[in-house]
Design a protein around this motif. Structure first.
Motif, PDB file in Angstrom:
ATOM      1  N   TYR A  12     -26.291  90.817  12.254  1.00 40.30           N
ATOM      2  CA  TYR A  12     -25.465  89.282  12.299  1.00 40.30           C
ATOM      3  C   TYR A  12     -26.477  88.249  12.417  1.00 40.30           C
ATOM      4  CZ  TYR A  12     -22.129  85.860  13.100  1.00 40.30           C
ATOM      5  OH  TYR A  12     -21.364  84.745  12.716  1.00 40.30           O
ATOM      6  N   ALA A  13     -27.410  88.093  13.424  1.00 36.82           N
ATOM      7  CA  ALA A  13     -28.308  87.207  13.832  1.00 36.82           C
ATOM      8  C   ALA A  13     -29.395  87.000  12.614  1.00 36.82           C
ATOM      9  CB  ALA A  13     -29.224  87.662  14.965  1.00 36.82           C
ATOM     10  N   PHE A  14     -29.593  88.325  11.849  1.00 35.96           N
ATOM     11  CA  PHE A  14     -30.445  88.009  10.693  1.00 35.96           C
ATOM     12  C   PHE A  14     -29.720  87.239   9.481  1.00 35.96           C
ATOM     13  CE2 PHE A  14     -32.001  89.949   6.482  1.00 35.96           C
ATOM     14  CZ  PHE A  14     -33.226  89.271   6.615  1.00 35.96           C
ATOM     15  N   GLY A  15     -28.196  87.819   9.455  1.00 35.32           N
ATOM     16  CA  GLY A  15     -27.493  86.933   8.415  1.00 35.32           C
ATOM     17  C   GLY A  15     -27.330  85.411   8.626  1.00 35.32           C
ATOM     18  N   ALA A  21     -31.684  79.430   6.427  1.00 30.01           N
ATOM     19  CA  ALA A  21     -32.553  79.265   5.406  1.00 30.01           C
ATOM     20  C   ALA A  21     -32.157  78.897   4.008  1.00 30.01           C
ATOM     21  CB  ALA A  21     -33.539  80.570   5.168  1.00 30.01           C
ATOM     22  N   ALA A  22     -30.881  79.366   3.746  1.00 29.13           N
ATOM     23  CA  ALA A  22     -30.300  78.871   2.438  1.00 29.13           C
ATOM     24  C   ALA A  22     -29.940  77.444   2.599  1.00 29.13           C
ATOM     25  CB  ALA A  22     -29.236  79.776   2.023  1.00 29.13           C
ATOM     26  N   VAL A  23     -29.828  76.773   3.395  1.00 28.53           N
ATOM     27  CA  VAL A  23     -29.340  75.741   3.576  1.00 28.53           C
ATOM     28  C   VAL A  23     -30.734  74.627   3.028  1.00 28.53           C
ATOM     29  CG1 VAL A  23     -28.927  73.765   5.355  1.00 28.53           C
ATOM     30  CG2 VAL A  23     -27.682  75.941   5.427  1.00 28.53           C
ATOM     31  N   PHE A  24     -31.899  74.902   3.375  1.00 31.91           N
ATOM     32  CA  PHE A  24     -32.794  74.196   3.211  1.00 31.91           C
ATOM     33  C   PHE A  24     -33.450  74.663   1.844  1.00 31.91           C
ATOM     34  CE2 PHE A  24     -31.935  73.905   7.550  1.00 31.91           C
ATOM     35  CZ  PHE A  24     -31.551  72.297   7.943  1.00 31.91           C
ATOM     36  N   LEU A 115     -22.012  75.566   6.332  1.00 30.94           N
ATOM     37  CA  LEU A 115     -22.357  76.588   7.161  1.00 30.94           C
ATOM     38  C   LEU A 115     -21.456  76.445   8.489  1.00 30.94           C
ATOM     39  CD1 LEU A 115     -24.101  79.001   7.811  1.00 30.94           C
ATOM     40  CD2 LEU A 115     -25.921  77.353   8.567  1.00 30.94           C
ATOM     41  N   ALA A 116     -21.336  75.481   8.898  1.00 28.23           N
ATOM     42  CA  ALA A 116     -20.571  75.252  10.403  1.00 28.23           C
ATOM     43  C   ALA A 116     -19.130  75.827   9.982  1.00 28.23           C
ATOM     44  CB  ALA A 116     -20.350  73.994  10.835  1.00 28.23           C
ATOM     45  N   TRP A 117     -18.434  75.496   8.887  1.00 29.85           N
ATOM     46  CA  TRP A 117     -17.273  76.082   8.603  1.00 29.85           C
ATOM     47  C   TRP A 117     -17.265  77.609   8.431  1.00 29.85           C
ATOM     48  CZ3 TRP A 117     -12.446  73.720   8.127  1.00 29.85           C
ATOM     49  CH2 TRP A 117     -12.309  72.424   8.448  1.00 29.85           C
ATOM     50  N   TRP A 153     -24.261  84.388   3.017  1.00 33.13           N
ATOM     51  CA  TRP A 153     -25.496  83.506   3.396  1.00 33.13           C
ATOM     52  C   TRP A 153     -25.785  82.606   2.265  1.00 33.13           C
ATOM     53  CZ3 TRP A 153     -29.726  83.978   0.716  1.00 33.13           C
ATOM     54  CH2 TRP A 153     -30.216  85.249   0.270  1.00 33.13           C
ATOM     55  N   ALA A 154     -25.708  82.986   1.180  1.00 31.20           N
ATOM     56  CA  ALA A 154     -26.054  82.189  -0.019  1.00 31.20           C
ATOM     57  C   ALA A 154     -24.932  81.157  -0.454  1.00 31.20           C
ATOM     58  CB  ALA A 154     -26.539  83.065  -1.062  1.00 31.20           C
ATOM     59  N   LEU A 155     -23.758  81.677  -0.453  1.00 30.07           N
ATOM     60  CA  LEU A 155     -22.745  80.706  -1.213  1.00 30.07           C
ATOM     61  C   LEU A 155     -21.903  79.997  -0.088  1.00 30.07           C
ATOM     62  CD1 LEU A 155     -21.323  83.116  -3.796  1.00 30.07           C
ATOM     63  CD2 LEU A 155     -23.159  81.418  -3.933  1.00 30.07           C
ATOM     64  N   GLU A 156     -21.663  80.655   1.076  1.00 27.28           N
ATOM     65  CA  GLU A 156     -20.865  79.998   2.280  1.00 27.28           C
ATOM     66  C   GLU A 156     -21.624  78.598   2.862  1.00 27.28           C
ATOM     67  OE1 GLU A 156     -18.231  82.229   4.987  1.00 27.28           O
ATOM     68  OE2 GLU A 156     -17.240  83.356   3.077  1.00 27.28           O
ATOM     69  N   CYS A 157     -22.930  78.381   2.464  1.00 27.39           N
ATOM     70  CA  CYS A 157     -23.499  77.213   3.179  1.00 27.39           C
ATOM     71  C   CYS A 157     -23.587  76.541   2.215  1.00 27.39           C
ATOM     72  CB  CYS A 157     -24.784  77.661   3.672  1.00 27.39           C
ATOM     73  SG  CYS A 157     -25.893  78.331   2.300  1.00 27.39           S
ATOM     74  N   ARG A 158     -22.714  76.331   1.026  1.00 29.87           N
ATOM     75  CA  ARG A 158     -22.602  75.573  -0.156  1.00 29.87           C
ATOM     76  C   ARG A 158     -21.328  75.014  -0.181  1.00 29.87           C
ATOM     77  NH1 ARG A 158     -27.801  75.930  -2.661  1.00 29.87           N
ATOM     78  NH2 ARG A 158     -28.762  77.787  -1.655  1.00 29.87           N
ATOM     79  N   PRO A 159     -21.345  73.508  -0.697  1.00 27.74           N
ATOM     80  CA  PRO A 159     -19.768  72.893  -0.902  1.00 27.74           C
ATOM     81  C   PRO A 159     -19.087  73.664  -1.831  1.00 27.74           C
ATOM     82  CG  PRO A 159     -21.368  71.582  -1.409  1.00 27.74           C
ATOM     83  CD  PRO A 159     -22.359  72.968  -0.994  1.00 27.74           C
ATOM     84  N   PHE A 160     -18.721  74.783  -2.053  1.00 31.57           N
ATOM     85  CA  PHE A 160     -17.973  75.403  -3.235  1.00 31.57           C
ATOM     86  C   PHE A 160     -16.701  75.373  -2.814  1.00 31.57           C
ATOM     87  CE2 PHE A 160     -21.926  77.609  -4.592  1.00 31.57           C
ATOM     88  CZ  PHE A 160     -22.064  76.877  -5.457  1.00 31.57           C
ATOM     89  N   SER A 161     -15.661  74.892  -3.737  1.00 27.06           N
ATOM     90  CA  SER A 161     -14.135  74.893  -3.079  1.00 27.06           C
ATOM     91  C   SER A 161     -13.803  76.527  -2.712  1.00 27.06           C
ATOM     92  CB  SER A 161     -13.533  74.441  -4.319  1.00 27.06           C
ATOM     93  OG  SER A 161     -13.454  75.419  -5.472  1.00 27.06           O
TER      94      SER A 161
END
Length: 172
Positions: A12-15, A21-24, A115-117, A153-161
């Protein structure tokens, strides 16, 4: 003495680290990441000059420019996904122009918000799993596998509907 960490906790911590990392990272998964929310939010919250997409009431007429028409989409999604973090960014820098001078900060603000959401979604899922009676080790495994999956980790830190629709489904 703290209990030893399980493999599930480590995964989980790795995720979470992958998500941060995906945010930046540079680039984007799909153009909609920008056009469906962040661009509209930057226009409204930061005063960015954009060519408004047709779905938000923009015009494609080269002579008339960005003519306004009634939008064919609800503003509720970009209001949650992009307006809120970009208004916070504007408060931090004091003006829209100062924030726009930092395009990486604009993208990171919207992604950190998503990512917070997503992490809040994990908390809700943990409650659901426990409520339906999953054993603690299964709850930990389910959360670890979810967080370490590419889709999270790749998609839920992006503003997709879809990210916010998933949140709504979990709350329901």
């Amino acid at each position: 003495m703290a209990p030893p960490r399980s493999d599930h906790d480590s995964l989980y911590a790795f995720g979470v680290l992958l998500s941060i990392a995906a945010v930046f990272t540079d680039g984007y998964v799909q153009p909609d990441e920008w056009f469906q929310s962040a661009e509209i939010g930057a226009r409204d919250a930061l005063g960015a000059t954009i060519w408004t997409p047709w779905e938000w009431g923009g015009g494609a007429d080269a002579i008339e420019g960005d003519a306004r028409a009634p939008p064919c989409r609800s503003a509720s999604f970009p209001a949650v996904a992009a307006h809120a973090p970009l208004y916070l960014l504007r408060l931090f820098w004091g003006s829209g122009a100062a924030a726009l001078a930092r395009p990486r900060a604009v993208a990171a603000a919207v992604r950190l918000w998503a990512l917070a959401w997503s992490l809040a979604h994990d908390v809700l899922l943990e409650r659901v799993y426990r409520r339906v009676g999953l054993p603690p080790s299964n709850v930990a495994a389910a959360l670890a596998l979810r967080r370490a999956s590419w889709g999270v980790w790749a998609l839920e830190c992006r503003p997709f509907s879809n990210v916010y629709e998933t949140w709504g489904l979990t709350v329901a």
